[in-house]
Design a protein around this motif. Sequence first.
Motif, mmCIF file in Angstrom:
data_model
loop_
_atom_site.group_PDB
_atom_site.id
_atom_site.type_symbol
_atom_site.label_atom_id
_atom_site.label_comp_id
_atom_site.label_asym_id
_atom_site.label_seq_id
_atom_site.Cartn_x
_atom_site.Cartn_y
_atom_site.Cartn_z
ATOM 1 N N GLN A 11 1.007 -0.746 0.070
ATOM 2 C CA GLN A 11 -0.302 -0.235 0.552
ATOM 3 C C GLN A 11 0.667 1.035 0.383
ATOM 4 O O GLN A 11 0.658 2.402 -0.680
ATOM 5 C CB GLN A 11 -0.962 -0.481 0.938
ATOM 6 N N GLN A 12 1.701 0.986 1.296
ATOM 7 C CA GLN A 12 2.285 2.057 0.542
ATOM 8 C C GLN A 12 3.955 2.619 -0.151
ATOM 9 O O GLN A 12 3.361 3.592 -0.669
ATOM 10 C CB GLN A 12 3.776 2.156 2.222
ATOM 11 N N MET A 13 3.920 1.826 -1.098
ATOM 12 C CA MET A 13 4.753 1.881 -2.541
ATOM 13 C C MET A 13 3.595 2.386 -3.180
ATOM 14 O O MET A 13 4.014 2.773 -3.900
ATOM 15 C CB MET A 13 5.028 0.284 -2.920
ATOM 16 N N ALA A 18 2.129 6.755 -7.045
ATOM 17 C CA ALA A 18 0.155 7.486 -7.760
ATOM 18 C C ALA A 18 0.836 9.413 -7.502
ATOM 19 O O ALA A 18 1.065 9.954 -7.914
ATOM 20 C CB ALA A 18 -1.103 7.150 -6.960
ATOM 21 N N LYS A 19 2.147 9.599 -6.431
ATOM 22 C CA LYS A 19 1.870 10.542 -6.381
ATOM 23 C C LYS A 19 3.303 11.115 -6.797
ATOM 24 O O LYS A 19 3.401 12.055 -7.323
ATOM 25 C CB LYS A 19 2.627 10.956 -4.545
ATOM 26 N N LYS A 22 2.079 11.731 -10.871
ATOM 27 C CA LYS A 22 1.326 13.148 -10.981
ATOM 28 C C LYS A 22 2.829 14.391 -10.813
ATOM 29 O O LYS A 22 2.805 15.183 -11.189
ATOM 30 C CB LYS A 22 0.913 13.731 -8.976
ATOM 31 N N GLU A 23 3.577 13.948 -9.600
ATOM 32 C CA GLU A 23 4.924 14.934 -9.954
ATOM 33 C C GLU A 23 5.710 14.977 -11.583
ATOM 34 O O GLU A 23 5.805 15.535 -11.854
ATOM 35 C CB GLU A 23 5.627 14.066 -8.928
ATOM 36 N N LEU A 24 5.405 13.575 -12.121
ATOM 37 C CA LEU A 24 6.497 13.484 -13.443
ATOM 38 C C LEU A 24 5.582 14.232 -13.855
ATOM 39 O O LEU A 24 5.963 14.717 -15.224
ATOM 40 C CB LEU A 24 6.005 12.012 -13.830
ATOM 41 N N PRO A 99 2.498 -4.078 -12.441
ATOM 42 C CA PRO A 99 1.398 -4.350 -13.780
ATOM 43 C C PRO A 99 0.668 -2.374 -13.819
ATOM 44 O O PRO A 99 0.453 -2.000 -12.978
ATOM 45 C CB PRO A 99 0.377 -4.585 -13.452
ATOM 46 N N GLY A 100 0.695 -1.887 -15.041
ATOM 47 C CA GLY A 100 -0.500 -0.992 -14.955
ATOM 48 C C GLY A 100 1.464 0.295 -15.163
ATOM 49 O O GLY A 100 -0.008 0.849 -15.018
ATOM 50 N N VAL A 101 2.043 0.068 -14.245
ATOM 51 C CA VAL A 101 2.870 1.476 -13.943
ATOM 52 C C VAL A 101 3.440 2.203 -14.864
ATOM 53 O O VAL A 101 4.028 2.773 -15.237
ATOM 54 C CB VAL A 101 3.939 0.985 -12.466
#
Length: 102
Positions: A11-13, A18-19, A22-24, A99-101
Amino acid sequence: MNIQHLLKQAQQMQNQIAKTEKELETREYTATAGGEAVKITLTGKFEVQSITISEELMNPESKELLEDSILLSINAALAAALKDKQETMNKITQGVKMPGVF
């Protein structure tokens, strides 16, 4: 290691990914071609923000060179954005394919 701890780490990863995504998306990437005759800037969302063309390329005789320079600049900027995203995400995931990253 127990399952609860693994789930918490996952969950932390996921939150960090996600954070970071958004920054990228807010980053800008610029590339040039034709000795800087064409300059392209795009975002981490892969949206072209600007195209700058030198006056020398703004004539009918330079049409093909202009088209090639635009294409090269866009592809170079996209490659830089993709490389940055992959390198940044690899730091978070430590090389584990998510997956999906990306």
